[in-house]
Design a protein around this motif. Structure first.
Motif, PDB file in Angstrom:
ATOM      1  N   PRO A 184       0.848  -1.198   0.000  1.00 11.60           N
ATOM      2  CA  PRO A 184       0.000   0.000   0.000  1.00 11.60           C
ATOM      3  C   PRO A 184       0.884   1.250   0.000  1.00 11.60           C
ATOM      4  O   PRO A 184       2.039   1.210   0.434  1.00 11.60           O
ATOM      5  N   THR A 193      -1.645   5.916   2.118  1.00  7.46           N
ATOM      6  CA  THR A 193      -2.686   5.025   2.646  1.00  7.46           C
ATOM      7  C   THR A 193      -2.372   4.640   4.086  1.00  7.46           C
ATOM      8  O   THR A 193      -3.245   4.664   4.957  1.00  7.46           O
ATOM      9  N   ARG A 215      -4.687   5.901   7.235  1.00  2.92           N
ATOM     10  CA  ARG A 215      -5.434   4.939   8.047  1.00  2.92           C
ATOM     11  C   ARG A 215      -5.070   5.047   9.524  1.00  2.92           C
ATOM     12  O   ARG A 215      -5.927   4.985  10.392  1.00  2.92           O
TER      13      ARG A 215
END
Length: 134
Positions: free
Chosen positions: A109, A113, A117
């Protein structure tokens, strides 16, 4: 800690109101154009629920199909990638280092990202240090 200006319910209601009558899934851009006066921005909702599709799903609305994007990843999967990065002896352990490293690992990822998150790179590293490398 800052008090939240909007409740989850207010955010979900704003999404539902903006999506009312649309024939396609609500995009973040469309939401910002259609959002009710005084409603939270799409970015605020996105951050609260951990992504646009997650926000739509929480509101019970149809989600946007990923076109060419990797499937939604769990926190454990993301933490596992950070743990792999941290275990690599040739890395710096930094956010910028991960951004470069992830470009050489096609299934990894993005750094954005990860940070999005977990809210911060430090928080991602903290979770990753408790995660078994897969």
């Amino acid at each position: 800690m800052a008090q939240q200006k909007y409740t989850d319910q207010q955010m979900l209601d704003a999404l539902r109101t903006a999506a009312d009558g649309l024939e396609t899934p609500l995009s973040a851009k469309a939401y910002d154009a259609l959002r009710p006066a005084g409603a939270p921005s799409g970015l605020t909702i996105n951050k609260r629920f951990g992504g646009w599709n997650a926000s739509l799903q929480a509101a019970g609305l149809p989600t946007n199909q990923a076109s060419g994007h990797k499937a939604h990843r769990s926190d454990a999967d993301l933490a596992s990638w950070v743990a792999r990065y941290l275990a690599d002896p040739e890395t710096t352990g930094s956010y910028g280092g991960y951004a470069t490293w992830s470009k050489n690992h096609p299934d990894a990822p993005s750094a954005h990202t990860i940070r999005y998150r977990f809210r911060t790179w430090s928080a991602a590293v903290e979770v990753a240090t408790r995660t078994e490398v897969r």
